[in-house]
Design a protein around this motif. Structure first.
Motif, mmCIF file in Angstrom:
data_model
loop_
_atom_site.group_PDB
_atom_site.id
_atom_site.type_symbol
_atom_site.label_atom_id
_atom_site.label_comp_id
_atom_site.label_asym_id
_atom_site.label_seq_id
_atom_site.Cartn_x
_atom_site.Cartn_y
_atom_site.Cartn_z
ATOM 1 N N PHE B 81 0.839 -1.206 0.000
ATOM 2 C CA PHE B 81 0.000 0.000 0.000
ATOM 3 C C PHE B 81 0.876 1.259 0.000
ATOM 4 O O PHE B 81 0.570 2.240 -0.693
ATOM 5 C CB PHE B 81 -0.924 0.019 1.224
ATOM 6 N N THR B 82 1.951 1.227 0.793
ATOM 7 C CA THR B 82 2.813 2.408 0.895
ATOM 8 C C THR B 82 3.404 2.767 -0.465
ATOM 9 O O THR B 82 3.441 3.940 -0.845
ATOM 10 C CB THR B 82 3.926 2.160 1.940
ATOM 11 N N ARG B 83 3.843 1.735 -1.213
ATOM 12 C CA ARG B 83 4.394 1.991 -2.558
ATOM 13 C C ARG B 83 3.328 2.477 -3.523
ATOM 14 O O ARG B 83 3.623 2.950 -4.612
ATOM 15 C CB ARG B 83 5.066 0.728 -3.109
ATOM 16 N N ARG B 84 2.056 2.355 -3.141
ATOM 17 C CA ARG B 84 0.952 2.836 -3.977
ATOM 18 C C ARG B 84 0.325 4.098 -3.374
ATOM 19 O O ARG B 84 -0.874 4.341 -3.505
ATOM 20 C CB ARG B 84 -0.071 1.720 -4.146
ATOM 21 N N ASP B 85 1.146 4.871 -2.705
ATOM 22 C CA ASP B 85 0.777 6.213 -2.228
ATOM 23 C C ASP B 85 -0.169 6.239 -1.044
ATOM 24 O O ASP B 85 -0.766 7.278 -0.746
ATOM 25 C CB ASP B 85 0.192 7.064 -3.370
ATOM 26 N N LEU B 86 -0.352 5.084 -0.350
ATOM 27 C CA LEU B 86 -1.083 5.100 0.914
ATOM 28 C C LEU B 86 -0.123 4.589 1.986
ATOM 29 O O LEU B 86 0.065 3.380 2.154
ATOM 30 C CB LEU B 86 -2.314 4.190 0.864
ATOM 31 N N VAL B 87 0.517 5.522 2.693
ATOM 32 C CA VAL B 87 1.481 5.123 3.719
ATOM 33 C C VAL B 87 0.751 4.275 4.770
ATOM 34 O O VAL B 87 -0.315 4.664 5.260
ATOM 35 C CB VAL B 87 2.128 6.364 4.371
#
Lengths: 433, 433
Positions: B81-87
């Motif tokens: 998720f973090t790599r997809r702009d949701l930290v």
């Protein structure tokens, strides 16, 4: 802070008590506290020979497939039940990721208030609460659990009806968790007759049926065949809790056909189906291949031997307990020590369980989690995590002629006995967390 | 006949429409009737390289483990998720056997009436019905589905409140099933602002997020971070429907922490956890290894190319349809042919779907199953089962520079075009079941 805990959102325990204690023990151990884990109903044994090859060979199966399960898996389950004296056709079977979702879907599909033995496994009442269904408890006997005392069931049903309740579903557990006992055949027959008279349907949870210490258990489906659903799974007999394989046998009756349609509908909306590679495992196991049958038999012998040894420790400490007959549980009652415990402020099962964990490093569950009144000084003790921590220890336990003589089991039993004596004597414990 | 269909037992469809059509097609084919299967949302592709080895290596994991998932699996999902702009932190993640049980548990945990786009995926409303929760539909726009038209949502919420309803949860699907479209970012932002003003929580189903044909989709969690839960799984992007791997990301907020405790409680009573070997697969996949990323990218290209070709066939037949933007669905509307269809007695989406199946050998789902009024002549068309029947055909489709030129796909497209023309012309079909 909106949308949590309002009138629509359901009220459930923070977490299933059985799974919560497992996490609590892991946290204690990470913190360096020695803990004897008697809290969690995991079979504690390695994967049986051959199963990993079956799983691997089926790994390319990535389609959803039929909701109830593949034809081959359903036929295998039907054969398995048929060889156990319940003649069954494949169309009567439905698979799921564990028996929990099946139990929930059955409660959703069946009408009326939910009648439970008291005590009963933790999740039945929690699932009923999720469905906003009323629970009617009916006490078990001094001999065995999982099935109510017939006279007390009759009395509870009459009182409930007078009280405006509408009893609809009776849940039985044969053999039983939490008591580790098997209700006598004659009692099952009587309870089924009462259920029939009151128009109840029966869910008979038989997930421990392969683990009788001697002889076998009799299904309620033998006595109320047209309205009894049997649930089972591979989590206990084959120690595959982490593989999530459950199945149910619905009756071969018009009622059963209608129930199946409903159950499949609910299953299709809630979980779609059991993972396809796991269905291949079920197909294999439920065919009763010799090495699986031998593995289950060895497991049952080990459970019997260790449960008997743990029972002896409780008995030696003057704690009342039904002798274990199946699976890997005991349900001791500290009533004989009520006075001395009360003198130390221990008057409820949660306080008793808390004291055992905090002062004696022993994790168990309070009887309250199983529906007992909190003032009953009952505990649910699981014995299966004593077999060892490593795969080597667990295989050694399975293979041992005298498993309780293995050093890690003998030591745990000695520790348990010592701590139980310290608890009931109120003496200073040797344990220092 | 007791205990079925009374007042407590829930009322649900006989079976999820999407899974039911799959079984109907299998039955037709067994009976020897040619059937073009556009009815079932299965990704129709083989297992990606490396995953079977991971499953096999983890097969000895037979313990239940933590309800929400192992720490490594949760950390992997958090990184994904973090790599997809949701930290995201690992503690925000919960796994389950598919995203269906998670969606159900979320609806159970969250308060208030359930606001759904119209049309919306079949199981949201069915799950709400299982929980006896009111559903409030809000129409989508002509451009895209999965997210209501902001003006119509505002209007629906006001009308519902006047009507005594108590809107609590908004379910969004980005990208969308059934329309195969991606709601524009600005529309998602507006809808989240409306949800915030009305105190709604959001469940954002993003199971098709990896399968955008161009660009990417924007999560509602970007706009209402403290009260949006994102659900996803590996059934679509990696064609692993038969492995049952789902996960959810709860918010990093006090509301999120309280929700997680509730959600874990419900999960512990309903399904215990995702199968341990499947958690190992999730850990691997969610680490975004190159061969998995490449496989998903190739899948998305194939879905885009075939969906566009199927769209062209509908467009050529004068059927109205939103151009596909993600996944493997179309949602054509036969309104332009309403008059000529009515002349032949076809005035509802179920009649239209039935005619397509019985007279033209094409399986699709009626828009009614997705919440459209039955008089809307809409259909849900899945394009992913065109890739082939054998593993060889499916690998060839994945590898092809021009998949629609492969003989089995070209032939199916030609057959579809011919039958659509026959249907809208009312001419005698060449198909004879």
């Amino acid at each position: 802070m909106t949308n949590l805990g309002g009138s629509d959102a359901v009220s459930v325990p923070a977490q299933s008590a059985t799974l919560a204690i497992d996490e609590a023990v892991r946290a204690r151990r990470r913190a360096g506290h020695r803990t004897l884990h008697l809290g969690f109903g995991e079979a504690g044994l390695p994967v049986a020979p051959g199963l990993i090859d079956v799983l691997t060979a089926a790994a390319q199966r990535n389609s959803y497939g039929p909701v109830a399960g593949t034809e081959e898996a359903r036929e295998a389950a039907a054969g398995w039940f048929t060889r156990r004296d319940l003649v069954t056709g494949g169309e009567q079977i439905i698979f799921a990721p564990g028996s929990k979702p099946l139990l929930f879907a059955l409660l959703a599909a069946l009408d009326g208030d939910v009648v439970l033995p008291r005590p009963a496994w933790v999740s039945y009442a929690a699932q009923a609460a999720l469905l906003r269904r009323r629970v009617l408890p009916a006490p078990i006997t001094d001999a065995a659990g999982g099935v109510p005392d017939p006279a007390l069931l009759e009395q509870a049903l009459r009182a409930a009806t007078t009280d405006g309740a509408r009893p609809g579903v009776l849940v039985l557990t044969i053999p039983d968790n939490p008591t580790g006992t098997v209700a006598p055949v004659e009692q099952v027959r009587q309870v089924c007759a009462i259920a029939e008279r009151h128009g109840l349907s029966i869910i008979c949870d038989e997930i421990y049926a392969e683990l009788c210490h001697h002889g076998s258990a009799t299904s309620a489906a033998s006595f109320l065949p047209e309205r009894t659903v049997v649930t089972s799974g591979l989590s206990k007999s084959l120690a595959l809790g982490g593989w999530r394989i459950g199945y149910a046998r619905t009756p071969d009756s018009e009622w059963g056909r209608r129930l199946r349609a409903k159950l499949t509908g609910i299953a299709s909306e809630l979980w779609s189906g059991l993972a396809a590679p796991m269905q291949a495992v079920a197909t294999h196991v439920l065919g009763d291949p010799a090495e699986v049958v031998d593995h289950v038999a060895a497991s049952a012998r080990l459970h019997a031997r260790v449960a008997a040894a743990v029972y002896a420790e409780f008995a030696a400490a003057g704690v009342r307990c039904r002798p274990p007959q199946a699976g890997f549980y005991l349900y001791p009652d500290f009533a004989p020590h009520a006075e001395s415990l009360a003198a130390r402020g221990i008057t409820t099962s949660p306080a008793l369980a808390r004291t055992l964990l905090d002062r004696h490093g022993i994790a168990v569950l309070p009887g309250q989690a199983f529906g007992d009144s909190s003032s009953a000084l009952t505990l649910r003790v699981a014995t299966s995590l004593l077999y060892g921590v490593t795969a080597e220890e667990r295989w050694a336990a399975l293979d041992a002629a005298e498993p309780v003589a293995l050093p890690w089991i003998a030591e745990a039993l000695a520790y348990l006995g010592e701590q139980l004596r310290a608890l009931v004597d109120g003496s200073v414990t040797v344990y220092n967390p």
